[in-house]
Design an enzyme around this catalytic site. Structure first.
Site, PDB file in Angstrom:
ATOM      1  NE  ARG A  61      -2.545   0.987   3.542  1.00 31.10           N
ATOM      2  CZ  ARG A  61      -3.263   0.857   4.654  1.00 31.10           C
ATOM      3  NH1 ARG A  61      -4.554   0.547   4.577  1.00 31.10           N
ATOM      4  NH2 ARG A  61      -2.721   1.035   5.841  1.00 31.10           N
ATOM      5  CE  LYS A  77      -2.422   4.843   7.240  1.00 29.79           C
ATOM      6  NZ  LYS A  77      -3.837   5.089   7.588  1.00 29.79           N
ATOM      7  CD  GLU A  99     -11.873   5.751   4.022  1.00 29.72           C
ATOM      8  OE1 GLU A  99     -11.297   6.521   4.791  1.00 29.72           O
ATOM      9  OE2 GLU A  99     -11.320   4.751   3.528  1.00 29.72           O
TER      10      GLU A  99
END
Length: 341
Positions: free
Chosen positions: A83, A185, A221
């Site tokens: 990620r 992220k 989210e």
């Protein structure tokens, strides 16, 4: 933290504590150096660094767990490495070899072993790897140099009094643009969430829930975590969207829901006006593993799922199973656990 100072494991929260060592490596002239451990927790960077001005930075979060026999293990760090590289690719930063990422995390945990909370306290060693663009650069372009760093802090159990449901409200704000950086992220997503989080807390909620930025009709989210729901016919459902961070916890729960609890699993649209299809709901992420959702306020009405005070049975089973694997009490799927040696 002074080497002679003792930690009260029962009073640990989620606050910064200076541990003994951190790992640092620099990318320059097209390659990463070997990296090293250092006791210095201060970074010295150029005032013109792209990470300061243009948000060219990304990070990860994972944990080290003390098992019953006293050993230490990491949970799926290869997924964090992957990620991180997805984030780097999006922001035009250099990729980091998976083995370098995992080795750096292992070095930091071993060097700070005294900070790994004892088994049974519910505490863990939180690990924060990050990459930032540095060097002298004033234009909007990729940095000439990068720093990869990994530090760690001991953190306490998320739910001090045991797993407990909390309520959320729907936000009118967006945390990320459609086809923007929502899947990565990166710090900008979190900066965008600070004001709506503050509004939610001031209104008495744990946090806010973001709807899809294009139509504001679908749940995406839950604060800084992913959403899941359990339907009345026992399907595990979680949103799918190009602006949702791919949570390692969520994909672990998806696999466990299917293989251990034998539920049908679905990644797809979760329309806010159809949340009565769920008998249980939760938010999932590294910090809390699962935060049970008691209710969601939408259009001035609180929709309650299983209960505002009791955790639903499927949510609890998922939580107990995943935490059991992370702390070594339950054998997990092959490749999930990395022993720190």
């Amino acid at each position: 933290m002074d080497k002679n100072e003792k930690i009260n494991w029962d009073e640990l929260g989620f606050e910064y504590i200076k541990t003994d060592y951190r790992y640092i490596s620099t990318w320059k002239d097209g390659e990463w150096d070997d990296g090293k451990l250092t006791e210095d927790n201060m970074l010295t960077i150029s005032e013109a660094s792209t990470s300061l001005h243009y948000g060219q930075q990304c990070f990860e979060g994972l944990k080290a767990y003390r098992t019953k026999d006293g050993s230490i293990q990491l949970f799926r760090p290869n997924r964090n490495a992957s990620r991180l590289n997805d984030s780097c690719k999006k922001l035009l930063m250099p990729q980091l070899p998976e083995e370098k990422f995992i080795d750096a995390c292992m070095q930091v945990v071993k060097a700070n072993e005294r900070f790994v909370p004892p088994y049974g306290t519910g505490g863990t060693l939180y690990i924060r790897p990050f990459i930032i663009g540095v060097g002298n650069n004033i234009g909007v372009k990729a940095a000439p140099e990068y720093i990869f760093c990994v530090f760690c802090v001991p953190v306490g159990a998320y739910f001090k009094g045991g797993l407990a449901p909390v309520n959320f409200m729907i936000s009118d704000y967006d945390r990320a643009a459609p086809f923007g950086t929502g899947q990565q992220k990166v710090g900008g997503n979190y900066a965008a969430s600070m004001e709506p989080h503050k509004i939610a807390v001031e209104r008495g909620f744990a946090d806010c829930i973001y709807l899809d930025p294009a139509t504001h009709t679908k749940i995406e989210e839950v604060g800084a975590a992913n959403f899941f729901g359990i339907t009345h016919d026992n399907k595990f459902v979680t949103p799918k969207s190009p602006s949702i961070l791919p949570s390692i916890t969520k994909y672990s729960l998806l696999q466990l829901a299917e293989e251990v609890l034998h539920l049908e699993v679905v990644e797809g649209d979760v329309f806010i006006d159809k949340i009565d299809e769920f008998k249980e709901a939760g938010a999932c992420g590294t910090a809390a593993v699962i935060t049970p959702i008691g209710g969601i306020e939408y259009e001035n009405k609180l929709h309650v799922f299983h209960s505002e005070t009791e955790v639903g049975p499927i949510t609890r089973k998922l939580y107990d199973t995943l935490v059991g694997i992370q702390f070594g009490d339950i054998e997990g799927p092959e490749g999930w656990i990395y022993k720190v040696k």
